[in-house]
Design an enzyme around this catalytic site. Sequence first.
Site, PDB file in Angstrom:
ATOM      1  N   ASP A  27       0.829  -1.212   0.000  1.00  0.00           N
ATOM      2  CA  ASP A  27       0.000   0.000   0.000  1.00  0.00           C
ATOM      3  C   ASP A  27       0.865   1.264   0.000  1.00  0.00           C
ATOM      4  OD1 ASP A  27      -2.342   1.433   0.003  1.00  0.00           O
ATOM      5  OD2 ASP A  27      -2.718   1.223   2.154  1.00  0.00           O
ATOM      6  N   GLY A  28       0.300   2.356  -0.522  1.00  0.00           N
ATOM      7  CA  GLY A  28       0.964   3.657  -0.437  1.00  0.00           C
ATOM      8  C   GLY A  28       1.575   4.156  -1.740  1.00  0.00           C
ATOM      9  N   GLY A  30       0.059   5.570  -4.237  1.00  0.00           N
ATOM     10  CA  GLY A  30      -0.540   6.863  -4.578  1.00  0.00           C
ATOM     11  C   GLY A  30       0.087   7.983  -3.767  1.00  0.00           C
ATOM     12  N   TRP A  32       2.979   7.953  -2.279  1.00  0.00           N
ATOM     13  CA  TRP A  32       4.390   8.072  -2.669  1.00  0.00           C
ATOM     14  C   TRP A  32       4.511   9.036  -3.851  1.00  0.00           C
ATOM     15  CZ3 TRP A  32       7.198   7.236  -7.122  1.00  0.00           C
ATOM     16  CH2 TRP A  32       8.591   7.095  -6.978  1.00  0.00           C
ATOM     17  N   HIS A  44       2.369   3.689  -8.938  1.00  0.00           N
ATOM     18  CA  HIS A  44       2.128   2.264  -9.214  1.00  0.00           C
ATOM     19  C   HIS A  44       3.297   1.666 -10.004  1.00  0.00           C
ATOM     20  CE1 HIS A  44      -1.745   2.424  -7.437  1.00  0.00           C
ATOM     21  NE2 HIS A  44      -2.300   3.177  -8.355  1.00  0.00           N
ATOM     22  N   GLU A  74     -12.312  -4.445  -4.480  1.00  0.00           N
ATOM     23  CA  GLU A  74     -12.827  -3.087  -4.287  1.00  0.00           C
ATOM     24  C   GLU A  74     -12.115  -2.052  -5.160  1.00  0.00           C
ATOM     25  OE1 GLU A  74     -14.185  -5.686  -1.644  1.00  0.00           O
ATOM     26  OE2 GLU A  74     -12.083  -5.146  -1.445  1.00  0.00           O
ATOM     27  N   ARG A  78     -12.097   2.470  -8.385  1.00  0.00           N
ATOM     28  CA  ARG A  78     -11.239   3.651  -8.598  1.00  0.00           C
ATOM     29  C   ARG A  78     -11.493   4.227  -9.998  1.00  0.00           C
ATOM     30  NH1 ARG A  78      -5.471   2.726  -5.576  1.00  0.00           N
ATOM     31  NH2 ARG A  78      -6.338   1.999  -3.611  1.00  0.00           N
ATOM     32  N   LEU A 138      10.554 -20.650  -4.783  1.00  0.00           N
ATOM     33  CA  LEU A 138       9.699 -19.691  -4.065  1.00  0.00           C
ATOM     34  C   LEU A 138       8.329 -19.707  -4.726  1.00  0.00           C
ATOM     35  CD1 LEU A 138       9.622 -17.085  -2.074  1.00  0.00           C
ATOM     36  CD2 LEU A 138       9.821 -15.802  -4.181  1.00  0.00           C
ATOM     37  N   ARG A 191       2.010  -4.715   6.235  1.00  0.00           N
ATOM     38  CA  ARG A 191       1.312  -3.666   5.479  1.00  0.00           C
ATOM     39  C   ARG A 191       2.168  -2.414   5.447  1.00  0.00           C
ATOM     40  NH1 ARG A 191      -4.950  -2.305   4.689  1.00  0.00           N
ATOM     41  NH2 ARG A 191      -4.639  -0.625   3.201  1.00  0.00           N
TER      42      ARG A 191
HETATM   43  C1  IPE Z   1      -5.406  -2.644  -0.234  1.00  0.00           C
HETATM   44  O1  IPE Z   1      -5.096  -1.317  -0.337  1.00  0.00           O
HETATM   45  C2  IPE Z   1      -5.344  -3.288  -1.590  1.00  0.00           C
HETATM   46  C3  IPE Z   1      -4.017  -3.418  -2.176  1.00  0.00           C
HETATM   47  C4  IPE Z   1      -2.887  -3.073  -1.617  1.00  0.00           C
HETATM   48  C5  IPE Z   1      -3.978  -4.011  -3.483  1.00  0.00           C
HETATM   49  P1  IPE Z   1      -6.230  -0.198  -0.516  1.00  0.00           P
HETATM   50  O2  IPE Z   1      -5.516   1.100  -0.616  1.00  0.00           O
HETATM   51  O3  IPE Z   1      -7.125  -0.571  -1.627  1.00  0.00           O
HETATM   52  O4  IPE Z   1      -7.031  -0.329   0.850  1.00  0.00           O
HETATM   53  P2  IPE Z   1      -7.839   0.780   1.666  1.00  0.00           P
HETATM   54  O5  IPE Z   1      -8.786   1.418   0.692  1.00  0.00           O
HETATM   55  O6  IPE Z   1      -6.841   1.750   2.190  1.00  0.00           O
HETATM   56  O7  IPE Z   1      -8.513   0.032   2.758  1.00  0.00           O
HETATM   57  C1  IPE Z   2      -1.574   0.330  -3.341  1.00  0.00           C
HETATM   58  O1  IPE Z   2      -1.371   1.703  -3.383  1.00  0.00           O
HETATM   59  C2  IPE Z   2      -1.804  -0.259  -4.697  1.00  0.00           C
HETATM   60  C3  IPE Z   2      -3.207  -0.597  -4.984  1.00  0.00           C
HETATM   61  C4  IPE Z   2      -4.174  -0.547  -4.144  1.00  0.00           C
HETATM   62  C5  IPE Z   2      -3.510  -1.041  -6.335  1.00  0.00           C
HETATM   63  P1  IPE Z   2      -2.560   2.738  -3.327  1.00  0.00           P
HETATM   64  O2  IPE Z   2      -2.951   3.075  -4.729  1.00  0.00           O
HETATM   65  O3  IPE Z   2      -3.670   2.264  -2.479  1.00  0.00           O
HETATM   66  O4  IPE Z   2      -1.844   3.988  -2.662  1.00  0.00           O
HETATM   67  P2  IPE Z   2      -2.483   4.996  -1.616  1.00  0.00           P
HETATM   68  O5  IPE Z   2      -3.014   4.173  -0.483  1.00  0.00           O
HETATM   69  O6  IPE Z   2      -3.554   5.737  -2.344  1.00  0.00           O
HETATM   70  O7  IPE Z   2      -1.332   5.849  -1.211  1.00  0.00           O
HETATM   71 MG    MG Z   3      -4.093   2.454  -0.514  1.00  0.00          MG
END
Ligand code: IPE
Ligand code: IPE
Ligand code: MG
Length: 245
Positions: A27-28, A30, A32, A44, A74, A78, A138, A191
């Site tokens: 996660d993160g 976006g 970043w 991404h 979910e 987006r 792996l 996470r």
């Molecule tokens: C979880 O992250 C899904 C993935 C990392 C692929 P999200 O960014 O979608 O989760 P929420 O919306 O913060 O719960």
């Molecule tokens: C995780 O990063 C990748 C996916 C969920 C596909 P995010 O896109 O959720 O990044 P943030 O949480 O918005 O920073």
């Molecule tokens: Mg996210």
Amino acid sequence: MSPESKTEKKTYPPLERVPAHVGIIMDGNGRWAQARGLPRLAGHRAGTDNLRRVLRATAEFGVHVLTIYAFSTENWGRPEDEVHGLMELMERMIDRELPKLHEEGVQIRHIGRLERVPDRLKEKIRHALELTKDNQRLILNVAFNYGGRSEIVDAVRRIIQDGVAAEAVDEALIARYLYTAGLPDPDLIVRTSGELRVSNFLIWQGAYAEYYVTPTYWPDFDKDELYKALVAFNQRERRFGLLPG
Ligand code: IPE
Ligand code: IPE
Ligand code: MG
């Protein structure tokens, strides 16, 4: 010498216990990108590039199964261009990395639903699974169009379709009907980016997983960060509901 090759030479004190199965909620991406004034897709892209080094580090530390959360059920909600960009990145990732992963003995698996995935990508996923199915070094389990709840729904449907008697339904049977059938439960779920939630990831299998959250955004999560997570895992006392022993 590039900073990266320097990091690779670094030695890490051996760990007493190495988790057999690690799950990562990547996660993160976006945030970043946002922090650098870049579009989300650049995050991404950086996240996809990062996967390669984490994968290598995971194997080096002796972890046998790595499950990565790449796209949730979910995430379809987006904006269309982000979803489309993520599908394209996945394709490019397979094109670019598959030969090397195969050579390195990585068995690729997919957990999630394939039905909504664009046809060309679906074909590439199928090809990657088929090509690498006998590799043993792996197991890279890719959670793509994955949701823990839809996984349980799919399992229940198949149990009913198979005409399984109510008395035959137990935890072991359900586990055999999940996408992860045959794999050990995750010992450690990491996470990135600081969120303290599960977001529908391995909700059945993670019943007794140890959770580790780091504020680091996924594109910056490197071998040192992975090692820190493994050290934290070693400091945990897993009790599985029993008394400290
Ligand atoms: C979880 O992250 C899904 C993935 C990392 C692929 P999200 O960014 O979608 O989760 P929420 O919306 O913060 O719960
Ligand atoms: C995780 O990063 C990748 C996916 C969920 C596909 P995010 O896109 O959720 O990044 P943030 O949480 O918005 O920073
Ligand atoms: Mg996210």
